[in-house]
Design an enzyme around this catalytic site. Structure first.
Site, mmCIF file in Angstrom:
data_model
loop_
_atom_site.group_PDB
_atom_site.id
_atom_site.type_symbol
_atom_site.label_atom_id
_atom_site.label_comp_id
_atom_site.label_asym_id
_atom_site.label_seq_id
_atom_site.Cartn_x
_atom_site.Cartn_y
_atom_site.Cartn_z
ATOM 1 N N ASP A 400 34.692 -11.009 5.434
ATOM 2 C CA ASP A 400 34.761 -9.543 5.369
ATOM 3 C C ASP A 400 35.467 -9.025 6.622
ATOM 4 O O ASP A 400 35.725 -9.783 7.555
ATOM 5 C CB ASP A 400 33.315 -9.013 5.259
ATOM 6 C CG ASP A 400 33.262 -7.527 4.997
ATOM 7 O OD1 ASP A 400 34.250 -6.981 4.470
ATOM 8 O OD2 ASP A 400 32.231 -6.911 5.325
ATOM 9 N N GLU A 403 40.848 -7.307 7.567
ATOM 10 C CA GLU A 403 42.163 -6.640 7.427
ATOM 11 C C GLU A 403 43.020 -6.821 8.684
ATOM 12 O O GLU A 403 44.251 -6.860 8.528
ATOM 13 C CB GLU A 403 41.954 -5.147 7.126
ATOM 14 C CG GLU A 403 41.301 -4.881 5.786
ATOM 15 C CD GLU A 403 39.813 -5.276 5.745
ATOM 16 O OE1 GLU A 403 39.162 -5.192 6.797
ATOM 17 O OE2 GLU A 403 39.345 -5.672 4.678
ATOM 18 N N ASP A 479 34.425 -1.565 -0.604
ATOM 19 C CA ASP A 479 33.340 -0.583 -0.609
ATOM 20 C C ASP A 479 33.574 0.550 -1.603
ATOM 21 O O ASP A 479 33.959 1.657 -1.226
ATOM 22 C CB ASP A 479 33.118 -0.048 0.806
ATOM 23 C CG ASP A 479 32.656 -1.156 1.745
ATOM 24 O OD1 ASP A 479 32.204 -2.208 1.241
ATOM 25 O OD2 ASP A 479 32.759 -0.977 2.968
HETATM 26 C C1 GLC Z 1 31.515 -3.971 4.759
HETATM 27 C C2 GLC Z 1 31.632 -4.744 3.455
HETATM 28 C C3 GLC Z 1 30.308 -4.706 2.724
HETATM 29 C C4 GLC Z 1 29.231 -5.296 3.629
HETATM 30 C C5 GLC Z 1 29.172 -4.530 4.941
HETATM 31 C C6 GLC Z 1 28.217 -5.153 5.941
HETATM 32 O O1 GLC Z 1 31.317 -2.626 4.517
HETATM 33 O O2 GLC Z 1 32.672 -4.265 2.664
HETATM 34 O O3 GLC Z 1 30.397 -5.412 1.520
HETATM 35 O O4 GLC Z 1 28.006 -5.251 2.997
HETATM 36 O O5 GLC Z 1 30.459 -4.493 5.540
HETATM 37 O O6 GLC Z 1 28.564 -6.461 6.213
#
Ligand code: GLC
Length: 745
Positions: A400, A403, A479
């Site tokens: 995650d 980017e 998200d």
């Molecule tokens: C980001 C991710 C989400 C995750 C959060 C905490 O917002 O897109 O899926 O739960 O971070 O890690």
């Protein structure tokens, strides 16, 4: 703006070289495609790629402006000014910009001026990027472009390629987390594909500023273009896959139901979730660990107070054929004594500023630094670190914030919530490799898992990626929100991702931010049973939305939708194996199978799941009926048995128990009992066939993990003769149009 021109064309070693006063171009018959690489600096003649795996070159011929090679339509060229045409796509001009205008990416020239090109830029060196102009055809439609908001057809908007942490995105937000600079163009001449293999911040204006033209812009020093033949959309997919590679075959468990929530903060809580799912008869294949499993948001650590024995939990889940997946973000806490930081620092692994200092910022950990995954030795180091998770019983990794997302930077503005364009990745600037950062991270993870556990198939999920990401990871759409609009939009998003090489993707079921209600979770789970990646996930601050969170009558219905996914698993797995060979997406727009059907191109809220099933999700609250389009042929209502004849629009009832689902004439779908199985030798194995005439189906069976080859079996059903031929032990049935089940043995 300088119109690129060439003076001489010469065939050398089976490829065409064009030379001019400023630029040189190489034209190659590369795999199924034409590659056109335009450059100024001699070192760019050998420009590499993060996307393309195809290196096979066919010898080409050039005569009177026409380039030809076997197995593809010709490429027609004029040298002065440089323009070309391929398979009905005409590119009347390529324009170069002077250096030093990189920041100016908000539409850098008057599109109408292109029809009478402006004079060359005086006195300034060129090399500041290119704009490629594509002549429009009114009936042309565009698909692909990777992960985008909006409807299916992408024409009439302007798209930026710049991976962004698009938290809380809305139906018009652009860009999102991924960059796949691929276009599928379909018009009267058929379908053709285009890849602009540039990792810089690109802009595609698709007949927005001027309906007569589209323009593709890159700020980098090269223009690296691939043109892919069709003539059908499905053949473009096949050719794109030859160019950028298919996804690997996933482990069976990855295709089951996944339960996640940002906020699962202890082992006890995960055990309770597993217990609730079991108590409600809900099969599941994985529980997910979000960032709260770490100690102080330090990657490759576990908070031992809250997670005293993760391995034991993993073993308990393993007995039910379920796994643990853990999040790994790229941002490393800069903390003396923390081994991951110390090792990375000693290795010189972190991204540096032009002054040679580590770029420091904030994400979940603060202060944080970012590994430079574009470098081999950094990827190998990062890959090895995953031993920690494997030793704690974790089977899959979730990448995650890659980017990469930066909430803030030390001593610098971070208006775009990412690293500064001038930060250095070895000899390259962040501006050049920003869009491949997430891809290189997932590559490190995938290769690390494969090296550490070579007997298993790696499972990696990523938020950011570039063209080719499917070779390393699955993708989810970030998200989203708990809203009906997001449920609906997930369909065209996933369809266009599938056309852009990403066969395995999903959206957070129930929506990530804001509060879900039970009807939304039910309808979304019914749709999610057909997402390649089926995961319920929610934000920390949002209402609980696990399948059992709302009580009856909802839990039973949501459970039934999840059980249906498990019934369908032999079919899902068979499609997954096809994707791993050919890149064929699991979710397919109607036009992929019915390219001659004009209506099919605008249907955005329905799809085919493989060749045999048509899905028309309910996308609004309180909706009890749904209008939908059936392409040519006959279709059977899956739940009620009714037969319909396409092409045409119909309205069907859609009670809370049922998502409108249709079985296509001539097809048989393999099914099993709804449970999380250990292997993909599915027992029992049934085929449900179309209730009239002859039907054919396929099933792929193997160990469900590992690398032993499996077997693809054919199943043939003849209803009139009541005959069934299929894999040993399998049975077949039909449901009559009155709804009765009849076995054919
Ligand atoms: C980001 C991710 C989400 C995750 C959060 C905490 O917002 O897109 O899926 O739960 O971070 O890690």
């Amino acid at each position: 703006m300088y119109p690129v021109r060439f003076e001489e064309a010469r065939v050398t070693d089976g490829e065409l070289w064009l030379t001019g006063p400023v630029f040189t171009a190489r034209v190659q018959a590369r795999g199924p495609a034409w590659r056109v690489l335009v450059f100024q600096r001699p070192e760019d003649a050998e420009k590499g790629s993060f996307a393309v795996v195809e290196n096979e070159r066919a010898p080409l011929h050039y005569a009177e402006g026409r380039v030809s090679a076997s197995d593809r339509p010709p490429l027609d060229l004029t040298l002065e000014p440089f323009s070309f045409a391929f398979a009905g796509l005409r590119f009347p001009g390529l324009y170069a910009r002077p250096l030093g205008t990189w920041a100016d990416h908000a539409g850098f020239f008057d599109p109408t001026g292109l029809l009478s090109p402006p004079p060359p830029a005086e006195g300034r060196p060129l090399g500041g990027g290119f704009a490629l102009v594509l002549e429009e055809a009114p009936e042309r439609r565009y698909f692909g472009l990777g992960e985008r908001t909006g409807f299916l057809d992408k024409k009439g908007r302007r798209y930026t390629f710049w991976n962004a942490d698009a938290f809380d995105y809305e139906p018009h937000t652009d860009p999102l987390y991924q960059s796949q600079p691929f276009l599928l163009a379909v018009d009267g001449a058929g379908a053709a594909g285009l890849v602009l293999d540039e990792t810089w911040r690109l802009v595609f204006d698709l007949a927005k500023a001027d309906p007569r033209l589209s323009r593709l812009e890159t700020p980098g020093p090269t223009l690296d273009l691939y043109l892919l033949p069709g003539p059908t959309p499905a053949e473009v997919t096949e050719n794109l896959t030859r160019l950028i590679g298919p996804p690997p075959l996933p482990p069976l468990w990855a295709l089951g139901y996944h339960q996640c929530r940002y906020g699962y903060a202890s082992q006890a809580e995960l055990e309770a979730v597993a217990g609730e799912l079991e108590a409600h008869g809900i099969p599941f294949s994985a529980l997910w660990l979000d960032i709260d499993h770490m100690e102080g948001y330090k990657v490759f650590t576990l908070d031992r107070h809250r997670f005293p024995d993760l391995k034991r939990l993993a073993q308990r889940l393993e007995a039910k054929n379920a796994k643990l997946v853990a999040i790994v973000d790229p941002c490393v806490k800069k903390e003396p004594g923390y081994p991951v930081y110390e090792e990375g620092h000693a290795l010189g692994a972190f991204i540096k500023s032009a002054r040679g200092e580590e770029v420091v910022g904030e994400v979940w950990p603060k202060p944080a630094v970012w590994p430079d995954f574009t470098r081999d030795e950094v990827r190998r180091w990062w890959g090895r670190l995953h031993r920690f998770y494997l030793e704690n019983g974790v089977a899959g990794i979730w990448n995650d914030m890659n980017e990469p997302s930066a909430f803030a930077l030390e001593g610098l503005d971070a208006p775009e919530r990412t690293l500064p364009p001038g930060a250095l990745h070895g000899g390259r600037t962040h501006a050049e490799v920003h869009n491949v950062y997430g891809q290189c991270m997932s590559r490190a993870t995938f290769e690390g898992l494969l090296a550490l556990a070579p007997e298993r198939r790696p499972f990696v999920l990523t938020r950011a990626g570039y063209l080719g990401i499917q070779r390393y990871a699955w993708v989810w759409t970030g998200d989203n929100k708990s809203s009906w609009v997001h449920l609906e939009m997930s369909v065209p998003m996933l369809l266009n991702m599938g056309l852009s090489g990403i066969a395995f993707a999903g959206a957070d079921i129930g929506g990530f931010s804001e509060d879900a209600d039970p009807e939304l979770v039910l309808r979304w789970t019914q749709l999610g049973a057909f997402y390649p990646f089926m995961r319920n996930h929610a934000a920390k601050t949002s209402r609980r939305q696990e399948p059992y969170a709302f009580g009856e009558p909802w839990t039973g219905k949501i459970a039934e939708a999840i059980r249906f996914r498990y019934r369908l698993l032999p079919y899902v797995y068979t499609l997954a194996e096809e994707a791993a060979r050919t890149g064929a997406p699991l979710m397919r727009p109607l036009f992929w199978h019915f390219p001659e059907d004009e209506t099919a191109y605008s249907v955005f809220d329905q799809f085919l799941f493989g060749p045999a099933l048509l899905v028309a999700p309910v996308t609004r609250p309180g909706q009890t009926h749904r209008s939908l389009y059936l392409p040519r042929g006959r279709w059977q209502h899956w739940w009620r048995g009714t037969l319909y004849e396409g092409p045409g629009w119909i309205t069907v009832e859609a009670s809370l128990e049922e998502i409108p689902l249709f079985l296509r004439e001539g097809h048989a779908v393999p099914l099993t009992e709804p449970r999380a199985a250990k292997t993909a030798f599915f027992e029992p194995l049934y085929f449900r066939a179309f209730p009239e005439g002859q039907s054919r189906g396929e099933v792929y069976l193997d160990a469900g993990d590992g690398h032993d080859p499996g077997t693809r079996y054919e199943a043939l059903v003849n209803v009139e003769r009541r005959a069934f031929k299929g894999p040993r032990g399998a049975r077949a049935f039909i449901q009559t149009k009155e709804g009765n089940v009849i076995w054919l043995d």
